[in-house]
Design a protein around this motif. Structure first.
Motif, PDB file in Angstrom:
ATOM      1  N   PHE A  29      30.225  26.855  34.779  1.00 27.98           N
ATOM      2  CA  PHE A  29      31.258  27.886  34.844  1.00 27.98           C
ATOM      3  C   PHE A  29      31.105  28.945  36.112  1.00 27.98           C
ATOM      4  O   PHE A  29      32.086  29.151  36.801  1.00 27.98           O
ATOM      5  N   ILE A  30      30.055  29.459  36.356  1.00 24.56           N
ATOM      6  CA  ILE A  30      29.907  30.380  37.470  1.00 24.56           C
ATOM      7  C   ILE A  30      29.940  29.797  38.592  1.00 24.56           C
ATOM      8  O   ILE A  30      30.674  30.041  39.726  1.00 24.56           O
ATOM      9  N   ILE A  31      29.528  28.529  38.888  1.00 25.94           N
ATOM     10  CA  ILE A  31      29.627  27.806  40.175  1.00 25.94           C
ATOM     11  C   ILE A  31      31.093  27.542  40.542  1.00 25.94           C
ATOM     12  O   ILE A  31      31.644  27.585  41.537  1.00 25.94           O
ATOM     13  N   ALA A  32      31.801  26.979  39.398  1.00 22.90           N
ATOM     14  CA  ALA A  32      33.534  26.765  39.748  1.00 22.90           C
ATOM     15  C   ALA A  32      34.172  28.038  39.883  1.00 22.90           C
ATOM     16  O   ALA A  32      34.984  28.169  40.890  1.00 22.90           O
ATOM     17  N   SER A  33      33.589  29.398  39.299  1.00 25.44           N
ATOM     18  CA  SER A  33      34.426  30.566  39.622  1.00 25.44           C
ATOM     19  C   SER A  33      33.879  31.208  40.953  1.00 25.44           C
ATOM     20  O   SER A  33      34.770  31.299  41.825  1.00 25.44           O
ATOM     21  N   ILE A  34      32.815  30.786  41.545  1.00 28.71           N
ATOM     22  CA  ILE A  34      32.320  31.024  42.796  1.00 28.71           C
ATOM     23  C   ILE A  34      33.416  30.510  44.006  1.00 28.71           C
ATOM     24  O   ILE A  34      33.617  30.797  44.799  1.00 28.71           O
ATOM     25  N   ARG A  35      33.402  28.877  43.381  1.00 30.29           N
ATOM     26  CA  ARG A  35      34.208  28.040  44.423  1.00 30.29           C
ATOM     27  C   ARG A  35      35.703  28.778  44.413  1.00 30.29           C
ATOM     28  O   ARG A  35      36.218  28.542  45.635  1.00 30.29           O
ATOM     29  N   LEU A  36      36.178  29.078  43.397  1.00 27.36           N
ATOM     30  CA  LEU A  36      37.694  29.570  43.339  1.00 27.36           C
ATOM     31  C   LEU A  36      37.661  31.061  44.144  1.00 27.36           C
ATOM     32  O   LEU A  36      38.612  31.043  45.076  1.00 27.36           O
ATOM     33  N   LYS A  37      36.714  31.825  43.949  1.00 29.15           N
ATOM     34  CA  LYS A  37      36.901  32.996  44.812  1.00 29.15           C
ATOM     35  C   LYS A  37      36.798  32.896  46.302  1.00 29.15           C
ATOM     36  O   LYS A  37      37.441  33.154  46.767  1.00 29.15           O
ATOM     37  N   ILE A  38      35.828  31.883  46.781  1.00 30.00           N
ATOM     38  CA  ILE A  38      35.729  31.751  48.217  1.00 30.00           C
ATOM     39  C   ILE A  38      36.725  31.052  48.651  1.00 30.00           C
ATOM     40  O   ILE A  38      37.431  31.229  49.796  1.00 30.00           O
ATOM     41  N   GLU A  39      37.452  30.064  47.737  1.00 32.47           N
ATOM     42  CA  GLU A  39      38.860  29.330  48.212  1.00 32.47           C
ATOM     43  C   GLU A  39      39.606  30.483  48.300  1.00 32.47           C
ATOM     44  O   GLU A  39      40.674  30.319  49.483  1.00 32.47           O
ATOM     45  N   ASN A  40      40.015  31.519  47.387  1.00 32.58           N
ATOM     46  CA  ASN A  40      40.898  32.415  47.540  1.00 32.58           C
ATOM     47  C   ASN A  40      40.780  33.483  48.692  1.00 32.58           C
ATOM     48  O   ASN A  40      41.741  33.930  49.333  1.00 32.58           O
TER      49      ASN A  40
END
Length: 54
Positions: A29-40
């Motif tokens: 979950f944290i890794i997916a959240s980090i990926r979304l944050k970086i994408e945004n």
């Protein structure tokens, strides 16, 4: 994995040892959240660059 632990430390204030001890689902979950944050953040930077060129 070290890159995510680094991000978690600096941006989320999660110590590397704590990150390593997380369960698989929590870590995913944290890794997916980090990926979304970086994408945004990348999209936002592209928008800002586009506006600056006008």
């Amino acid at each position: 994995m070290a890159g995510y632990a680094h991000y978690a430390l600096h941006k989320l204030k999660i110590m590397p040892g704590d990150f390593a001890e997380l369960g698989l689902e929590e870590k995913a979950f944290i890794i997916a959240s980090i990926r979304l944050k970086i994408e945004n953040e990348k999209k936002e930077m592209q928008k800002m660059k586009s506006k600056a060129r006008r």
